[in-house]
Design an enzyme around this catalytic site. Structure first.
Site, PDB file in Angstrom:
ATOM      1  N   GLY A  93      49.975  41.862  49.521  1.00 24.85           N
ATOM      2  CA  GLY A  93      49.053  40.787  48.813  1.00 24.85           C
ATOM      3  C   GLY A  93      49.698  39.895  47.798  1.00 24.85           C
ATOM      4  N   GLY A 107      51.151  47.039  52.074  1.00 24.80           N
ATOM      5  CA  GLY A 107      50.154  46.035  50.992  1.00 24.80           C
ATOM      6  C   GLY A 107      51.179  44.728  50.870  1.00 24.80           C
ATOM      7  N   LYS A 163      42.649  50.021  26.502  1.00 27.44           N
ATOM      8  CA  LYS A 163      41.901  49.876  27.838  1.00 27.44           C
ATOM      9  C   LYS A 163      40.395  49.639  27.428  1.00 27.44           C
ATOM     10  CE  LYS A 163      43.207  49.359  32.184  1.00 27.44           C
ATOM     11  NZ  LYS A 163      44.213  48.566  32.707  1.00 27.44           N
TER      12      LYS A 163
HETATM   13  P1  NAD Z   1      46.159  42.022  46.054  1.00 31.66           P
HETATM   14  O1  NAD Z   1      44.955  42.681  46.000  1.00 31.66           O
HETATM   15  O2  NAD Z   1      46.575  40.789  46.040  1.00 31.66           O
HETATM   16  O3  NAD Z   1      46.972  42.751  47.303  1.00 31.66           O
HETATM   17  C1  NAD Z   1      46.938  43.975  47.821  1.00 31.66           C
HETATM   18  C2  NAD Z   1      47.121  43.971  49.382  1.00 31.66           C
HETATM   19  O4  NAD Z   1      46.923  45.367  49.721  1.00 31.66           O
HETATM   20  C3  NAD Z   1      46.123  43.211  49.889  1.00 31.66           C
HETATM   21  O5  NAD Z   1      46.841  42.339  50.798  1.00 31.66           O
HETATM   22  C4  NAD Z   1      45.308  44.162  50.910  1.00 31.66           C
HETATM   23  O6  NAD Z   1      44.789  43.596  52.093  1.00 31.66           O
HETATM   24  C5  NAD Z   1      46.287  45.367  50.963  1.00 31.66           C
HETATM   25  N1  NAD Z   1      45.692  46.712  51.319  1.00 31.66           N
HETATM   26  C6  NAD Z   1      44.472  47.226  51.090  1.00 31.66           C
HETATM   27  N2  NAD Z   1      44.270  48.319  51.405  1.00 31.66           N
HETATM   28  C7  NAD Z   1      45.408  48.738  52.072  1.00 31.66           C
HETATM   29  C8  NAD Z   1      45.638  49.854  52.844  1.00 31.66           C
HETATM   30  N3  NAD Z   1      45.096  50.872  53.028  1.00 31.66           N
HETATM   31  N4  NAD Z   1      47.188  49.678  53.514  1.00 31.66           N
HETATM   32  C9  NAD Z   1      47.782  48.764  53.416  1.00 31.66           C
HETATM   33  N5  NAD Z   1      47.383  47.398  52.817  1.00 31.66           N
HETATM   34  C10 NAD Z   1      46.322  47.451  52.227  1.00 31.66           C
HETATM   35  O7  NAD Z   1      46.812  43.069  44.923  1.00 31.66           O
HETATM   36  P2  NAD Z   1      48.242  42.790  44.100  1.00 31.66           P
HETATM   37  O8  NAD Z   1      47.868  41.756  42.798  1.00 31.66           O
HETATM   38  O9  NAD Z   1      49.303  42.347  45.101  1.00 31.66           O
HETATM   39  O10 NAD Z   1      48.439  44.008  43.418  1.00 31.66           O
HETATM   40  C11 NAD Z   1      48.973  45.021  44.290  1.00 31.66           C
HETATM   41  C12 NAD Z   1      49.220  46.564  43.617  1.00 31.66           C
HETATM   42  O11 NAD Z   1      50.184  46.312  42.433  1.00 31.66           O
HETATM   43  C13 NAD Z   1      47.819  47.063  42.922  1.00 31.66           C
HETATM   44  O12 NAD Z   1      47.909  48.457  43.139  1.00 31.66           O
HETATM   45  C14 NAD Z   1      47.921  46.406  41.589  1.00 31.66           C
HETATM   46  O13 NAD Z   1      47.322  47.226  40.575  1.00 31.66           O
HETATM   47  C15 NAD Z   1      49.360  46.591  41.303  1.00 31.66           C
HETATM   48  N6  NAD Z   1      49.631  45.668  40.246  1.00 31.66           N
HETATM   49  C16 NAD Z   1      49.527  44.401  40.228  1.00 31.66           C
HETATM   50  C17 NAD Z   1      50.046  43.556  39.189  1.00 31.66           C
HETATM   51  C18 NAD Z   1      49.840  41.964  39.346  1.00 31.66           C
HETATM   52  O14 NAD Z   1      50.490  41.036  38.644  1.00 31.66           O
HETATM   53  N7  NAD Z   1      49.035  41.497  40.228  1.00 31.66           N
HETATM   54  C19 NAD Z   1      50.708  44.028  38.044  1.00 31.66           C
HETATM   55  C20 NAD Z   1      50.839  45.289  37.837  1.00 31.66           C
HETATM   56  C21 NAD Z   1      50.308  46.314  38.981  1.00 31.66           C
END
Ligand code: NAD
Length: 349
Positions: free
Chosen positions: A179, A177, A80
């Site tokens: 997202g 969330g 990392k």
């Molecule tokens: P993203 O940014 O697309 O989605 C996150 C969502 O959470 C957004 O829609 C945002 O508006 C919402 N959000 C923010 N604060 C909030 C709150 N207080 N309450 C409710 N919703 C809230 O991110 P993502 O890619 O969907 O990732 C989501 C999680 O999964 C993150 O913690 C990320 O580190 C983890 N993750 C993602 C991946 C990946 O492939 N994208 C891989 C491993 C881990």
């Protein structure tokens, strides 16, 4: 600032302090373990209060990557990097080029990718200086669909152990969330007939889930109070803490967010409360599997098979945790260390 005596130091192979006076770059790259292969892990940019905090973060996160890739069965070690600075003010092309030269100087023991506050466009600049990058545009692409699939399958494994059946029909799931990962995850669950309660700071995402998935909207403050079987954190870290555990009624915690537990001690606290926790780095490994597929040239089928295997890995973790009456996170770490020890023994032969 001590390194070898640092509380997060765990026999890391290399820790490189990178400084470039001309661009103001201050970064730390930590290569934790390359037993399974070259270390892979994202670069995070954060305005750390001190370089001590940055070191703590990079040591901890790089070890997490070793365990994550080992349990995902990937030919990768754990590394990392952190860039110390304000992502809104301190980014420049010259800074990312200087950083790319440091990554390149490690000769491939560390492969970088994007992480918090780092965009694909930043990694494209890094890639002008080194070939040791993954997850650039036009290659593997967005890992989120695979992360969502792995999280859904991991939830099914948890449901089998905690609710007696992996069938999600009628299971009440609180999704925090919606997202890139959370929405697709919710969609898989809805297709299986689960009853969804959703929240997001983005109202459009909530409206979409209500309209398309038949979900019930909940405010971001009330998500912990939902009468549900599953709490699925898919937004923020550290949401499983002393305050929220007084409110969470779920029997399962399974979601995609990184660092879900506020402290390592919450692994045992959750177990003692009778909640089955799917260790975050195991259930959300679909993303790193996806990124690795680019570096290791896996076929689409092979990548999908590895993502589907998240179900089996969690099944084993839950079985062993029950048999040994121990927390699931502790078992996952132990299983990762066993994989590393077996590989090291094989090599020494
Ligand atoms: P993203 O940014 O697309 O989605 C996150 C969502 O959470 C957004 O829609 C945002 O508006 C919402 N959000 C923010 N604060 C909030 C709150 N207080 N309450 C409710 N919703 C809230 O991110 P993502 O890619 O969907 O990732 C989501 C999680 O999964 C993150 O913690 C990320 O580190 C983890 N993750 C993602 C991946 C990946 O492939 N994208 C891989 C491993 C881990």
């Amino acid at each position: 600032m001590s390194l070898f005596e640092h509380k997060e130091f765990d026999n890391h192979e290399e820790v490189v302090f990178c400084h470039d006076k001309a661009t103001g770059l201050k970064a730390i790259i930590a290569v934790h373990d390359t037993t399974m292969g070259p270390s892979l892990g994202g670069t995070r940019m954060w305005n750390y209060a001190s370089s001590e905090d940055a070191l703590t973060d990079v040591l901890r996160l790089s070890r997490g990557m070793t365990y994550k890739s080992a349990l995902a069965g990937l030919p990768l070690g754990g590394g990392k990097a952190v860039i110390i600075g304000d992502a809104k003010k301190d980014k420049s092309e010259a800074l990312f080029k200087a950083y790319g030269r440091f990554v390149d100087s490690l000769g491939g023991t560390y492969i970088t990718a994007e992480d918090v506050n780092i965009r694909t466009s930043d990694i494209e600049i890094v890639a002008t200086q080194t070939r040791y990058v993954a997850g650039t545009e036009g290659k593997a692409g967005d890992p989120s669909p695979h992360t969502a699939l792995g999280t859904y399958l991991g939830l099914k494994a948890a449901a089998k152990h905690a609710l007696g059946s992996e069938d999600l029909k009628g299971i009440r799931i609180a999704v925090q969330g919606l997202g890139a990962v959370g929405y697709d995850f919710a969609e898989y669950c809805a297709k299986d007939g689960a009853e969804l309660f959703v929240c997001d700071v983005n109202q459009e995402s909530v409206d979409r889930a209500v309209t398309k998935l038949g979900a019930t909207a909940v405010s971001i403050e009330d998500i912990y109070d939902v009468e549900c079987d599953v709490y699925a954190p898919c937004a923020l870290g550290a949401t499983v803490n002393d305050d929220t555990l007084k409110r969470i009624k779920a029997k399962i915690i399974a979601g995609s967010a990184n660092n879900q537990l506020a402290t390592p001690a919450h692994d045992k606290i959750v177990k003692d409360m009778g909640i089955l926790y799917a260790p975050d780095y195991v259930i959300n490994a679909g993303g790193v599997i996806h990124v690795c597929s680019e570096a290791a040239s896996f076929s689409m089928e092979e990548t999908a098979a590895r993502v589907r295997n998240i179900y089996n890995t969690l099944d084993k973790i839950f079985t062993r945790a029950t048999e040994e009456n121990r927390p699931t996170g502790e078992i996952a770490d132990e299983m990762a260390r066993e994989i590393l020890a077996a590989k090291a023994a094989e090599r020494s032969l």
